[in-house]
Scaffold this active site. Structure first.
Site, PDB file in Angstrom:
ATOM      1  N   ASN A  89       0.819  -1.212   0.000  1.00 48.20           N
ATOM      2  CA  ASN A  89       0.000   0.000   0.000  1.00 48.20           C
ATOM      3  C   ASN A  89       0.850   1.258   0.000  1.00 48.20           C
ATOM      4  OD1 ASN A  89      -0.476   1.856   2.565  1.00 48.20           O
ATOM      5  ND2 ASN A  89       0.108  -0.177   3.314  1.00 48.20           N
ATOM      6  N   PHE A 140      -1.875   8.047   4.488  1.00 49.02           N
ATOM      7  CA  PHE A 140      -2.735   8.617   5.547  1.00 49.02           C
ATOM      8  C   PHE A 140      -3.934   9.383   4.979  1.00 49.02           C
ATOM      9  CE2 PHE A 140       1.071   9.076   8.731  1.00 49.02           C
ATOM     10  CZ  PHE A 140       1.021   7.719   8.975  1.00 49.02           C
ATOM     11  N   SER A 164       5.067   4.648   9.193  1.00 47.21           N
ATOM     12  CA  SER A 164       4.471   4.374   7.885  1.00 47.21           C
ATOM     13  C   SER A 164       5.407   4.873   6.785  1.00 47.21           C
ATOM     14  CB  SER A 164       3.121   5.074   7.748  1.00 47.21           C
ATOM     15  OG  SER A 164       2.185   4.418   8.561  1.00 47.21           O
ATOM     16  N   ASN A 216       4.714   5.841   3.767  1.00 43.69           N
ATOM     17  CA  ASN A 216       4.104   6.592   2.659  1.00 43.69           C
ATOM     18  C   ASN A 216       3.927   8.083   2.906  1.00 43.69           C
ATOM     19  OD1 ASN A 216       3.781   4.171   1.117  1.00 43.69           O
ATOM     20  ND2 ASN A 216       2.137   3.625   2.528  1.00 43.69           N
ATOM     21  N   THR A 217       4.456   8.597   4.015  1.00 39.95           N
ATOM     22  CA  THR A 217       4.486  10.047   4.237  1.00 39.95           C
ATOM     23  C   THR A 217       5.951  10.451   4.229  1.00 39.95           C
ATOM     24  OG1 THR A 217       2.451  10.038   5.532  1.00 39.95           O
ATOM     25  CG2 THR A 217       3.941  11.891   5.900  1.00 39.95           C
ATOM     26  N   LYS A 228       4.576   2.930  17.653  1.00 44.70           N
ATOM     27  CA  LYS A 228       4.575   1.876  16.617  1.00 44.70           C
ATOM     28  C   LYS A 228       5.811   2.033  15.736  1.00 44.70           C
ATOM     29  CE  LYS A 228       1.668  -0.249  13.084  1.00 44.70           C
ATOM     30  NZ  LYS A 228       0.299  -0.377  12.582  1.00 44.70           N
ATOM     31  N   ASN A 269       5.059  -2.023  11.712  1.00 42.76           N
ATOM     32  CA  ASN A 269       4.343  -1.481  10.561  1.00 42.76           C
ATOM     33  C   ASN A 269       4.737  -2.274   9.307  1.00 42.76           C
ATOM     34  OD1 ASN A 269       2.906   0.437   8.915  1.00 42.76           O
ATOM     35  ND2 ASN A 269       3.202   1.896  10.591  1.00 42.76           N
TER      36      ASN A 269
HETATM   37  C1  LIG Z   1      -3.831  -0.669   3.334  1.00 46.72           C
HETATM   38  C2  LIG Z   1      -3.096  -0.526   4.630  1.00 46.72           C
HETATM   39  C3  LIG Z   1      -3.150   0.689   5.316  1.00 46.72           C
HETATM   40  C4  LIG Z   1      -2.477   0.841   6.521  1.00 46.72           C
HETATM   41  N1  LIG Z   1      -2.560   2.034   7.190  1.00 46.72           N
HETATM   42  C5  LIG Z   1      -1.941   2.176   8.383  1.00 46.72           C
HETATM   43  C6  LIG Z   1      -2.061   3.378   9.107  1.00 46.72           C
HETATM   44  O1  LIG Z   1      -2.761   4.315   8.707  1.00 46.72           O
HETATM   45  N2  LIG Z   1      -1.395   3.476  10.287  1.00 46.72           N
HETATM   46  C7  LIG Z   1      -0.630   2.444  10.803  1.00 46.72           C
HETATM   47  O2  LIG Z   1      -0.060   2.582  11.884  1.00 46.72           O
HETATM   48  N3  LIG Z   1      -0.522   1.286  10.119  1.00 46.72           N
HETATM   49  C8  LIG Z   1      -1.150   1.129   8.942  1.00 46.72           C
HETATM   50  N4  LIG Z   1      -1.038  -0.060   8.273  1.00 46.72           N
HETATM   51  C9  LIG Z   1      -0.168  -1.127   8.812  1.00 46.72           C
HETATM   52  C10 LIG Z   1      -0.942  -2.159   9.626  1.00 46.72           C
HETATM   53  O3  LIG Z   1      -1.532  -1.597  10.767  1.00 46.72           O
HETATM   54  C11 LIG Z   1       0.019  -3.304  10.071  1.00 46.72           C
HETATM   55  O4  LIG Z   1       1.005  -2.761  10.917  1.00 46.72           O
HETATM   56  C12 LIG Z   1       0.707  -3.988   8.885  1.00 46.72           C
HETATM   57  O5  LIG Z   1      -0.167  -4.105   7.786  1.00 46.72           O
HETATM   58  C13 LIG Z   1       1.244  -5.369   9.239  1.00 46.72           C
HETATM   59  O6  LIG Z   1       0.194  -6.230   9.645  1.00 46.72           O
HETATM   60  P1  LIG Z   1      -0.500  -7.324   8.648  1.00 46.72           P
HETATM   61  O7  LIG Z   1       0.609  -8.111   8.024  1.00 46.72           O
HETATM   62  O8  LIG Z   1      -1.390  -8.113   9.545  1.00 46.72           O
HETATM   63  O9  LIG Z   1      -1.250  -6.530   7.643  1.00 46.72           O
HETATM   64  C14 LIG Z   1      -1.704  -0.227   7.060  1.00 46.72           C
HETATM   65  C15 LIG Z   1      -1.662  -1.453   6.369  1.00 46.72           C
HETATM   66  C16 LIG Z   1      -2.346  -1.616   5.176  1.00 46.72           C
HETATM   67  C17 LIG Z   1      -2.287  -2.941   4.473  1.00 46.72           C
END
Ligand SMILES: Cc1cc2nc3c(=O)[nH]c(=O)nc-3n(C[C@H](O)[C@H](O)[C@H](O)COP(=O)(O)O)c2cc1C
Length: 360
Positions: free
Chosen positions: A120, A124, A189, A191-192, A224, A253
């Site tokens: 992704n 944000f 994250s 992406n910022t 985080k 993350n």
């Molecule tokens: C589409 C998408 C958007 C995400 N947006 C955020 C976010 O806004 N803030 C954040 O702390 N983590 C965000 N994450 C990260 C997830 O909270 C998590 O840390 C990460 O995906 C790893 O877990 P998973 O393998 O179970 O997906 C995002 C993940 C995905 C896939």
């Protein structure tokens, strides 16, 4: 299980659509469900597992089970009441930023079905702290407090320069303070632009100093972190977490690395799901060793099965979160994880497992 097979029928249809469109449709359906009391109760009966052996206490909060919804899925708290009904033991909304922002241009969410992964580049996209505060107020007025702990994950507004990051996070925290049971500083994250530089020691010191100074222990604050930090960088994070009396760490993350993939993938952004599991576990082990049970760790990244949850708890996590597995396995995932946990516990309680390993 009936709910499991219904999702397996729906999945090919959902997966034929663009990933963000499918995500929005599912979220809209859950937002609809979240306002239908009687139906929600039926869902709760079908999907959730109530068992005292699954209870966990951490940073002064009581969690009915240790499986939480990770940040990013319901950034704007649109479907808030649906998540506990689906069996989640806690819910993390956000990341929310002080300023409302559209995020990066679409397409910005990609599936890698062979790898059970997502990439992704959302950036944000969210309605901003004021709108979120209004929505949370309305939820509370209409339905009272959520039956499980609510975490609010804070990000930095894209338009705010890095030097003013602390003020930006503070503004969001101040607006949302009455509504969250715990708060998360998200500096991880990918992406910022520049965000992850806030994980550097001096910048992080300033940020955590400002936030903990404002909070004065009124609500738990967690940090985080990214899976791409080096061990010395993680050592610095650990030092600051203890110095500022943080309530816990969330690891991890998404990753910008691609070495976990079987085949190359051209899009930039954060990789989540199966290929992240190994690194997420490795970071958990390192944190657990460094912390010796002094701070709780929320483990997230590539958790798909009850065995994964069990392993994370055994290796030092107090709680876990899922995001990508929900896309691939569907809404019965929390129930399956909780049922599996009960089997592994063989009659014991999670609290006993945690206290045996010095985490209570
Ligand atoms: C589409 C998408 C958007 C995400 N947006 C955020 C976010 O806004 N803030 C954040 O702390 N983590 C965000 N994450 C990260 C997830 O909270 C998590 O840390 C990460 O995906 C790893 O877990 P998973 O393998 O179970 O997906 C995002 C993940 C995905 C896939």
């Amino acid at each position: 299980m009936l709910c499991f097979s219904v999702y397996e029928l729906l999945k090919p249809w959902l997966f034929r659509q663009d990933p963000e469109t499918a995500h929005d449709q599912v979220l809209r359906a859950l937002a609809w469900l979240a306002r239908r009391g009687p139906l929600l109760e039926v869902v709760q009966r079908l999907f959730s597992v109530q068992d005292q052996r699954l209870e966990v206490e951490a940073f002064g909060l009581r969690f009915p089970n240790p499986v939480g919804l990770a940040a990013g899925l319901d950034k704007n708290a649109l479907a808030l009441r649906a998540w506990p009904a689906l069996g989640f033991g806690f819910v993390e909304i956000g990341s929310v930023t002080a300023l409302a922002q559209p995020g990066n241009p679409k397409p910005r969410l990609f599936r890698l079905p062979q790898e059970e992964a997502l990439v992704n580049q959302m950036g944000f996209n969210n309605d901003g702290a004021e709108a979120l505060a209004r929505r949370l107020e309305a939820w509370q007025e209409a339905y009272g407090k959520l039956p499980v702990p609510l975490g609010i994950n804070l990000g930095k507004s894209k338009a705010t320069p890095l030097e003013e990051a602390a003020q930006d996070y503070l503004r969001t925290l101040a607006l949302l303070l009455p509504y969250g049971d715990y708060f998360v500083v998200n500096v991880s994250s990918p992406n910022t632009p520049g965000l992850r530089e806030l994980q550097e020691k001096e910048r992080l010191k300033e940020l955590l100093g400002a936030l903990t100074g404002f909070l004065q222990g009124r609500k738990p604050l967690l940090l985080k972190i990214a899976p791409d930090l080096t061990w010395p960088q993680i050592d610095e994070v650990l030092e600051l977490a203890e110095q500022f009396g943080l309530s816990g760490l969330i690891a991890t993350n998404t990753t910008t690395r691609r070495d976990g993939l079987k085949a190359p993938f051209p899009e930039e952004g954060g990789l989540s799901g199966r290929p992240l599991a190994g690194r997420s576990l490795e970071v958990l082990r390192y944190l657990a060793k460094g912390l010796g049970g002094r701070l709780p760790i929320v483990s997230v990244g590539g958790i798909f099965t009850p065995e994964d949850v069990w392993e994370r708890l055994e290796q030092g996590a107090t709680l876990v979160q899922v995001y990508t597995a929900l896309v691939y396995r569907g809404p019965s995932l929390p129930k399956r994880l909780c049922m599996g946990l009960l089997r592994s516990l063989e009659g014991a309680a999670i609290k006993e497992l945690l206290s045996r390993t010095g985490r209570l």
